[in-house]
Design a protein around this motif. Sequence first.
Motif, mmCIF file in Angstrom:
data_model
loop_
_atom_site.group_PDB
_atom_site.id
_atom_site.type_symbol
_atom_site.label_atom_id
_atom_site.label_comp_id
_atom_site.label_asym_id
_atom_site.label_seq_id
_atom_site.Cartn_x
_atom_site.Cartn_y
_atom_site.Cartn_z
ATOM 1 N N ASP A 45 -27.038 32.071 12.725
ATOM 2 C CA ASP A 45 -27.344 30.667 13.000
ATOM 3 C C ASP A 45 -28.850 30.550 13.232
ATOM 4 O O ASP A 45 -29.327 30.016 14.241
ATOM 5 N N THR A 47 -30.813 28.945 11.209
ATOM 6 C CA THR A 47 -31.146 27.545 10.939
ATOM 7 C C THR A 47 -29.978 26.672 11.393
ATOM 8 O O THR A 47 -28.882 27.174 11.625
ATOM 9 N N GLY A 50 -28.917 25.459 7.277
ATOM 10 C CA GLY A 50 -29.228 26.248 6.089
ATOM 11 C C GLY A 50 -30.102 25.499 5.102
ATOM 12 O O GLY A 50 -30.049 25.734 3.887
ATOM 13 N N ALA A 55 -35.484 26.942 7.054
ATOM 14 C CA ALA A 55 -35.756 28.369 6.822
ATOM 15 C C ALA A 55 -37.264 28.616 6.718
ATOM 16 O O ALA A 55 -37.777 29.616 7.230
ATOM 17 N N LEU A 73 -27.181 36.429 8.832
ATOM 18 C CA LEU A 73 -26.999 34.974 8.817
ATOM 19 C C LEU A 73 -25.810 34.606 9.699
ATOM 20 O O LEU A 73 -24.996 35.458 10.048
ATOM 21 N N HIS A 76 -23.818 28.564 10.281
ATOM 22 C CA HIS A 76 -24.696 27.401 10.082
ATOM 23 C C HIS A 76 -25.649 27.598 8.903
ATOM 24 O O HIS A 76 -26.027 26.630 8.250
ATOM 25 N N ASP A 77 -26.027 28.841 8.657
ATOM 26 C CA ASP A 77 -26.956 29.115 7.557
ATOM 27 C C ASP A 77 -26.290 28.938 6.193
ATOM 28 O O ASP A 77 -26.956 28.951 5.164
ATOM 29 N N TYR A 78 -24.968 28.764 6.183
ATOM 30 C CA TYR A 78 -24.214 28.549 4.937
ATOM 31 C C TYR A 78 -23.966 27.072 4.657
ATOM 32 O O TYR A 78 -23.503 26.716 3.579
ATOM 33 N N PRO A 83 -27.008 29.986 0.980
ATOM 34 C CA PRO A 83 -27.411 31.088 1.867
ATOM 35 C C PRO A 83 -28.363 32.082 1.203
ATOM 36 O O PRO A 83 -29.229 32.640 1.872
ATOM 37 N N VAL A 86 -31.836 30.862 1.636
ATOM 38 C CA VAL A 86 -32.278 31.071 3.020
ATOM 39 C C VAL A 86 -32.715 32.535 3.185
ATOM 40 O O VAL A 86 -33.786 32.821 3.734
ATOM 41 N N LYS A 114 -22.545 39.137 8.729
ATOM 42 C CA LYS A 114 -22.255 37.898 9.464
ATOM 43 C C LYS A 114 -20.934 38.027 10.210
ATOM 44 O O LYS A 114 -20.789 37.597 11.345
#
Length: 242
Positions: A45, A47, A50, A55, A73, A76-78, A83, A86, A114
Motif C-alpha cells: 500500500d 500508493t 496505484g 508512484a 506492493l 491499493h497499488d493494484y 501494478p 507502479v 504481496k
Amino acid sequence: MVSETGKMRVAAIGDLHVQESSVAPYREMFAEISANADVLVLCGDLTNFGKTKEAEILAEDIKSCSIPVVGVLGNHDYECGQPEHVVEILQSAGMTVLDEQALEIEGVGFAGVKGFMGGYGRGELAPFGEPIAKAFVDEAMNEARKLENQLRTLRTERSVAVLHYSPIVQTIEGEPDEIFQYLGSQRLCEPIDRFDHVKAVVHGHAHHGTYEGRTPRGTPVYNVAQFVLKPKFGKQYVILEI
Ligand SMILES: [Fe+2]
Ligand SMILES: [Fe+2]
C-alpha cells in the motif's frame, strides 16, 4: 554498514498510501531512516490507488534514500489496474520490488510477496466448488509458492520475509473479527516455517491490528502498518535488528 553488534538494522513501514496531493510526504522520514538504519523495507500500500502520479511522488522520496530500499506492493497499488507500471516507476527510483526473486544485502536475505487473503484456521476458505472460489484460493496458494521459491534460493543464515497481507491472526487482532479472512492467509505461514533462516516477518494491511505475533514455529511477525506503529512508538516506522 552493519551495526557494531554485527546485526543489520532493518527499518520497516507499511501502508504509506501516498496520494496525488502529497508533497514530498516521506522525504524527511526517509532521511532520518537513512541515518539510523542499513536497509529500508516498505510493506505495501505504497500508493493510495496505484496511480502514476502517486508512484512518481513516492519515487522522488525514495531517490533521497541513501540506503537500499526493498519492499512489496499492497492491494491499493493494484486499484488502477497498472501494478506493473507502479513497479517500474519505483524500481527506476532505485527500489527493489520483491515478487519472484529474493535479494541478498550484506549477508541478509530478503524474500517478499504481496500475499493474499483467505483466512485462518476454521475460517480458511477451501478450494472447493465454483471455479471462482477455486481461483480465489489459488491466488493465495500462488503467493505462498512464490515466497517459498524465493526462500529456497537464499543461502544466507538470516533472512526477512516481507509481506503486505498477514500470515497469522495475532497481528490482525484489533480489527473486526468479521473481516479477518480479508486481512491475510495462513497459507503464507507454511513456507516461512519451513526455513530456519527466516528471522522475522514484516507485513502491513491491518491498520488497526497488533504490532507483534509469532508463527506456529515461533518466528516473530511484526505488523508494521504505520497506523499501528505511530500510536505505539510515536513513530511511523520501526527498526528491527536482524
Ligand atoms: Fe493499507
Ligand atoms: Fe492493504
